[in-house]
Design a protein around this motif. Structure first.
Motif, PDB file in Angstrom:
ATOM      1  N   ALA A 102       0.825  -1.218   0.000  1.00 12.37           N
ATOM      2  CA  ALA A 102       0.000   0.000   0.000  1.00 12.37           C
ATOM      3  C   ALA A 102       0.854   1.260   0.000  1.00 12.37           C
ATOM      4  O   ALA A 102       0.358   2.355  -0.290  1.00 12.37           O
ATOM      5  N   LEU A 103       2.156   1.114   0.301  1.00 11.01           N
ATOM      6  CA  LEU A 103       3.075   2.255   0.345  1.00 11.01           C
ATOM      7  C   LEU A 103       3.982   2.292  -0.887  1.00 11.01           C
ATOM      8  O   LEU A 103       5.054   2.895  -0.859  1.00 11.01           O
ATOM      9  N   ALA A 104       3.535   1.676  -1.962  1.00 10.94           N
ATOM     10  CA  ALA A 104       4.365   1.570  -3.165  1.00 10.94           C
ATOM     11  C   ALA A 104       4.793   2.932  -3.694  1.00 10.94           C
ATOM     12  O   ALA A 104       5.909   3.087  -4.208  1.00 10.94           O
ATOM     13  N   ALA A 105       3.941   3.940  -3.585  1.00 12.58           N
ATOM     14  CA  ALA A 105       4.285   5.274  -4.093  1.00 12.58           C
ATOM     15  C   ALA A 105       5.525   5.819  -3.394  1.00 12.58           C
ATOM     16  O   ALA A 105       6.344   6.516  -4.009  1.00 12.58           O
ATOM     17  N   VAL A 106       5.687   5.490  -2.126  1.00 12.27           N
ATOM     18  CA  VAL A 106       6.842   5.956  -1.363  1.00 12.27           C
ATOM     19  C   VAL A 106       8.114   5.257  -1.807  1.00 12.27           C
ATOM     20  O   VAL A 106       9.155   5.891  -2.028  1.00 12.27           O
ATOM     21  N   THR A 107       8.047   3.939  -1.951  1.00 18.26           N
ATOM     22  CA  THR A 107       9.250   3.192  -2.339  1.00 18.26           C
ATOM     23  C   THR A 107       9.670   3.524  -3.771  1.00 18.26           C
ATOM     24  O   THR A 107      10.861   3.492  -4.101  1.00 18.26           O
ATOM     25  N   GLU A 108       8.712   3.843  -4.614  1.00 19.47           N
ATOM     26  CA  GLU A 108       9.037   4.214  -5.994  1.00 19.47           C
ATOM     27  C   GLU A 108       9.832   5.513  -6.063  1.00 19.47           C
ATOM     28  O   GLU A 108      10.516   5.773  -7.051  1.00 19.47           O
ATOM     29  N   ARG A 109       9.755   6.310  -5.013  1.00 12.64           N
ATOM     30  CA  ARG A 109      10.489   7.575  -4.962  1.00 12.64           C
ATOM     31  C   ARG A 109      11.684   7.507  -4.005  1.00 12.64           C
ATOM     32  O   ARG A 109      12.175   8.524  -3.539  1.00 12.64           O
ATOM     33  N   GLY A 110      12.107   6.284  -3.697  1.00 11.71           N
ATOM     34  CA  GLY A 110      13.321   6.106  -2.912  1.00 11.71           C
ATOM     35  C   GLY A 110      13.123   6.041  -1.416  1.00 11.71           C
ATOM     36  O   GLY A 110      14.099   5.987  -0.658  1.00 11.71           O
ATOM     37  N   GLY A 111      11.870   6.040  -0.969  1.00 14.37           N
ATOM     38  CA  GLY A 111      11.607   5.951   0.454  1.00 14.37           C
ATOM     39  C   GLY A 111      11.597   4.508   0.941  1.00 14.37           C
ATOM     40  O   GLY A 111      11.652   3.561   0.145  1.00 14.37           O
ATOM     41  N   LEU A 112      11.537   4.342   2.259  1.00 14.31           N
ATOM     42  CA  LEU A 112      11.426   3.025   2.869  1.00 14.31           C
ATOM     43  C   LEU A 112       9.978   2.823   3.322  1.00 14.31           C
ATOM     44  O   LEU A 112       9.291   3.782   3.670  1.00 14.31           O
ATOM     45  N   ALA A 113       9.542   1.581   3.310  1.00 15.32           N
ATOM     46  CA  ALA A 113       8.152   1.286   3.671  1.00 15.32           C
ATOM     47  C   ALA A 113       8.097   0.214   4.745  1.00 15.32           C
ATOM     48  O   ALA A 113       8.847  -0.767   4.702  1.00 15.32           O
ATOM     49  N   GLY A 114       7.213   0.409   5.704  1.00 14.00           N
ATOM     50  CA  GLY A 114       7.032  -0.580   6.750  1.00 14.00           C
ATOM     51  C   GLY A 114       5.654  -0.474   7.371  1.00 14.00           C
ATOM     52  O   GLY A 114       4.955   0.532   7.225  1.00 14.00           O
ATOM     53  N   SER A 115       5.279  -1.528   8.058  1.00 12.54           N
ATOM     54  CA  SER A 115       4.007  -1.561   8.776  1.00 12.54           C
ATOM     55  C   SER A 115       4.290  -1.874  10.234  1.00 12.54           C
ATOM     56  O   SER A 115       5.085  -2.765  10.553  1.00 12.54           O
ATOM     57  N   LEU A 116       3.634  -1.141  11.130  1.00 11.26           N
ATOM     58  CA  LEU A 116       3.752  -1.346  12.565  1.00 11.26           C
ATOM     59  C   LEU A 116       2.344  -1.441  13.120  1.00 11.26           C
ATOM     60  O   LEU A 116       1.591  -0.473  13.087  1.00 11.26           O
TER      61      LEU A 116
END
Length: 297
Positions: A102-116
């Motif tokens: 669900a956070l693909a937009a972030v990773t596509e721009r070089g960000g890291l993604a996680g769920s807590l």
């Protein structure tokens, strides 16, 4: 920024979970809560700056998306498109059902993604903040850098983290929803049965709560099969028949579903200890299943 702070974070959303985490982050000195995105939160309510738009967020090490599940992808896209978003920023959603996809937009721009996902029932932010410490917390990510940050964040919130693989996320959440929500539904069913026998409401509440509490406490040391008590595991078919005779047709239908599932659980316990179990008990369990099958036909 005080020298003791190591990282900066923001929270998007100020519902019950967002407010709880804001309170907890404001009480520690490792991660600085900088901004909260909310359309309704008063700036005086938290020790952070309140802004109305994701686009107003300055750079940060991590951004927590405390938003409804269905809004995560939209908010993640807004975050990734915000003017101050930078590569390496960790975006964290708090859903137990959604995966990091669900956070693909972030990773596509070089960000890291996680769920807590804290395993906790957030009813009131102040009470939750006071009682959250020690709770289990599911972490999900596909990046080791993100996992290190998620673990650190969980620990400063007083949580006990464990990891869940993305492919098991829905089944994981289904189990927790069943444990939390269905137990409340069951309490409501029991209360409704008591409501027709002229007991005071407060007494009915205590009867249901205390017995359920005792049963739950037994699960801290015993498996569900071992913790099971009552007429079904004893094979007391006459008692179960009496229960059904005292109920409306609608109540009977709900009770039978639960009773059949309980009979299967009881059968599992008998099977585990079959070598030490008398034949009479095994036959009683079989008779119970037969009675319940007849009742549903």
């Amino acid at each position: 920024m005080p020298s003791e702070f190591k990282k900066t974070c923001h929270i998007i959303g100020a519902g019950r979970v967002g407010k709880t985490l804001a309170l907890l982050l404001s009480q520690q000195h490792t991660w600085r809560l900088s901004h909260i995105v909310s359309s309704s939160l008063s700036p005086s309510a938290v020790s952070a700056e309140v802004c109305r738009s994701v686009a107003q967020l300055p750079p940060a090490d991590a951004v927590l998306l405390a938003v409804p599940d269905d809004a995560i992808e939209t908010v993640a896209l807004a975050l990734a498109d915000s003017p101050h978003f930078r590569a390496g920023t960790l975006a964290v959603h708090l859903s137990g059902a959604k995966t990091v996809a669900a956070l693909a937009a972030v990773t596509e721009r070089g960000g890291l993604a996680g769920s807590l996902h804290p395993v906790f029932a957030f009813a009131d932010p102040v009470l939750a903040a006071a009682n959250l410490a020690g709770s289990l917390c599911a972490l999900e990510t596909q990046d080791q850098r993100a996992l290190a940050l998620l673990t650190e964040l969980a620990q400063i919130l007083g949580l006990q983290p464990f990891t869940v693989l993305s492919e098991y996320k829905s089944r994981y959440h289904a189990a927790l929803s069943a444990a939390s929500n269905f137990s409340i539904t069951l309490a409501g069913f029991a209360r409704n049965l008591l409501s027709t026998i002229a007991l005071p409401d407060d007494l009915a509440q205590r009867l249901v709560y205390r017995l359920m509490k005792q049963s739950i406490e037994n699960l801290a040391a015993l498996s569900p099969e071992q913790a099971l008590t009552g007429p079904i595991v004893r094979g007391d078919t006459a008692t179960v028949a009496a229960h059904l005779s005292a109920m409306t047709a609608e109540e009977q239908a709900f009770y039978r579903v639960l009773a059949q599932a309980t009979a299967e659980l009881a059968a599992g316990r008998l099977k585990m200890s079959e070598a030490n179990c008398c034949e009479a008990k095994i036959q009683a369990a079989q008779a119970m299943r037969a009675v319940l099958r007849q009742q549903t036909e």
